[in-house]
Enzyme design. Sequence first.
Site, short mmCIF file in Angstrom:
data_model
loop_
_atom_site.label_atom_id
_atom_site.label_comp_id
_atom_site.label_asym_id
_atom_site.label_seq_id
_atom_site.Cartn_x
_atom_site.Cartn_y
_atom_site.Cartn_z
N VAL A 13 0.71 -1.20 -0.05
CA VAL A 13 -0.02 -0.01 -0.01
C VAL A 13 0.90 1.16 0.14
O VAL A 13 0.61 2.06 -0.94
CB VAL A 13 -0.97 0.13 1.08
N THR A 123 -5.92 -1.06 6.87
CA THR A 123 -7.31 -1.29 6.97
C THR A 123 -7.25 -1.75 8.62
O THR A 123 -6.81 -2.53 9.02
CB THR A 123 -7.57 -2.70 6.48
N GLY A 251 -8.51 -15.24 -2.08
CA GLY A 251 -7.28 -15.38 -1.04
C GLY A 251 -6.71 -13.96 -0.86
O GLY A 251 -7.24 -12.90 -1.27
N CYS A 254 -5.79 -9.58 2.07
CA CYS A 254 -6.74 -8.71 2.39
C CYS A 254 -8.19 -9.46 2.57
O CYS A 254 -8.75 -9.04 3.57
CB CYS A 254 -7.10 -7.52 1.42
N LYS A 257 -8.43 -11.75 5.53
CA LYS A 257 -8.12 -11.14 6.91
C LYS A 257 -9.28 -10.27 7.03
O LYS A 257 -9.52 -9.99 8.16
CB LYS A 257 -6.55 -10.54 6.88
N ARG A 322 0.52 -15.04 0.10
CA ARG A 322 -0.23 -14.84 1.27
C ARG A 322 -1.62 -15.30 1.26
O ARG A 322 -2.36 -14.73 0.29
CB ARG A 322 -0.12 -13.53 1.97
C1 UGA Z 1 -8.49 -6.59 -2.59
C2 UGA Z 1 -9.51 -5.74 -3.06
O1 UGA Z 1 -10.00 -6.04 -4.30
C3 UGA Z 1 -9.10 -4.06 -3.21
O2 UGA Z 1 -9.84 -3.21 -3.46
C4 UGA Z 1 -8.42 -3.94 -1.65
O3 UGA Z 1 -8.10 -2.58 -1.68
C5 UGA Z 1 -7.50 -4.85 -1.25
O4 UGA Z 1 -8.11 -6.10 -1.16
C6 UGA Z 1 -6.97 -4.62 0.18
O5 UGA Z 1 -7.85 -4.43 1.17
O6 UGA Z 1 -5.90 -4.08 0.41
P1 UGA Z 1 -6.46 -7.75 -3.47
O7 UGA Z 1 -6.36 -8.62 -2.43
O8 UGA Z 1 -5.07 -7.21 -4.04
O9 UGA Z 1 -7.55 -6.66 -3.47
O10 UGA Z 1 -6.83 -8.69 -4.80
P2 UGA Z 1 -8.32 -8.98 -5.55
O11 UGA Z 1 -8.03 -8.36 -7.16
O12 UGA Z 1 -9.44 -8.22 -4.81
O13 UGA Z 1 -8.42 -10.38 -5.47
C7 UGA Z 1 -8.81 -11.24 -4.24
C8 UGA Z 1 -8.99 -12.72 -4.54
O14 UGA Z 1 -10.25 -12.80 -5.46
C9 UGA Z 1 -7.74 -13.38 -5.38
O15 UGA Z 1 -7.39 -14.64 -4.90
C10 UGA Z 1 -8.35 -13.57 -6.85
O16 UGA Z 1 -8.04 -14.49 -7.60
C11 UGA Z 1 -9.76 -13.77 -6.43
N1 UGA Z 1 -10.72 -13.44 -7.70
C12 UGA Z 1 -10.87 -11.94 -7.83
C13 UGA Z 1 -11.42 -14.28 -8.40
O17 UGA Z 1 -11.20 -15.54 -7.90
N2 UGA Z 1 -12.34 -13.89 -9.16
C14 UGA Z 1 -12.41 -12.48 -9.69
O18 UGA Z 1 -13.31 -12.17 -10.59
C15 UGA Z 1 -11.71 -11.51 -9.04
#
Ligand code: UGA
Length: 426
Positions: A13, A123, A251, A254, A257, A322
């Site tokens: 971040v 967060t 996973g 974020c 958690k 993670r």
């Molecule tokens: C997430 C949120 O999307 C952000 O808005 C937030 O700022 C961030 O957490 C945080 O709190 O710092 P991030 O963890 O980087 O972002 O990743 P995401 O793109 O949200 O993906 C999370 C999980 O969902 C991954 O395992 C990804 O593979 C999965 N995912 C995402 C799917 O299985 N399908 C999708 O269509 C989108």
Amino acid sequence: MTETIAVIGGGYVGLPTAAVLARFGHRVVLAERDEERYGALVTGGVPIVEEGLRELLQEGVRAGRLSFSKHAAEAVGGAGFVFLCVATPERPDGSADLSFVESVAGEIAPALVPGAIVVNKSTVPVGTALLVERITGAPVVSNPEFLREGTAVRDSLHPDRVVVGADDRRAARRVGELFSSTGAPLIVTDTVTAETIKYASNAFLATKLSFVNALAGLCESVGADVRDVVLGLGYDHRIGFEFLRPGPGWGGSCLPKDTSALIRIAEEAGYDFALLRASIVANDEAQERVVAKVTEALGGELHGRTVAVWGLTFKAATDDRRRSPAVAIVRQLLDRGASVRAFDPTVSPGDESDDLVGVTLCDDAYDACRGADAVAVLTEWDELRGLDFEKVADLMTSRELVDARNLLDPAAIRRAGFSYRGIGRP
Ligand code: UGA
């Protein structure tokens, strides 16, 4: 107006935040106390994999707007705004560990200049802004971060909205003005509401993903194709297409958690967030369904079999493992007696990290398949699409492929002699 800003914490971040604030024309000092990370930054490197970040950091340094410090107290000297971007890891009981936030707040308190505003980007549980205010004696603005790993630079340059929460609304507006060049809608509210918005966003995204993964399970049972179901859903502008890609479960650092933390926060406040608890259960089920598919592909027995795995990170475009569903699935395969040969573009064969104990790490996607009985796509790395699947087939002892990301073209895979199992498709 150019402001002087300290950003504390050079992680997923803090780094994009500092780089983007410098791009917006502000003078930024980024404090990172980890020797290795600090060393990388001052020599023009980036300690994490994040597209466009190196260039943006270097641009800031060249323009004389971005510099680095090893000490938080030193970085805040002269800063009108101090952004806290430190980790808030999960405790064993699911609650957020605030020790980094508290120790940094205590460290910077004596060095803050009069009138400085402390901005909380980490967060943190609802109510933490008030705690930081008590420790620092400065006004605290909650300014939650919504960037995603892998697209952090783009998300920070073009946020959907900027949320600022403070008891002192003028302080909140001043923080909002730092981002005025983004043109994003500004939501000015109190700290508790701003902190709740952050958890609500991640909890909603997690629930949306759990919904689509559960839907994929339903599609398999009734013989529907989840990809077309999502197409039919997504065109409804009330639903939209985003976060509806089914996979092996959500996973990362974020969503797991923050969903657990929000359940705890709710519990402590006397509210049972049963819907969110169900989202977590559905997520565990999504992971288990992938293990079940691999087991089925191998005729019901994992013991003594070799599974090739493509992808270990929690999603593509990041080196972060993670709470990666891919790693969780690998651990289950190992626990049930399989041998695992894995390839991930961000993991080198010499890696001895704890989460990879017992896994044979391979140089490339082909090497992983040598002598394997089945192969599973666990992370949606684009480069996997262009593999020579005839060659993959020749390396394996049997031709079973589980595509937990629906990444590959089933027709091409079947042409190479494989039996193909995707997610939510017949
Ligand atoms: C997430 C949120 O999307 C952000 O808005 C937030 O700022 C961030 O957490 C945080 O709190 O710092 P991030 O963890 O980087 O972002 O990743 P995401 O793109 O949200 O993906 C999370 C999980 O969902 C991954 O395992 C990804 O593979 C999965 N995912 C995402 C799917 O299985 N399908 C999708 O269509 C989108």
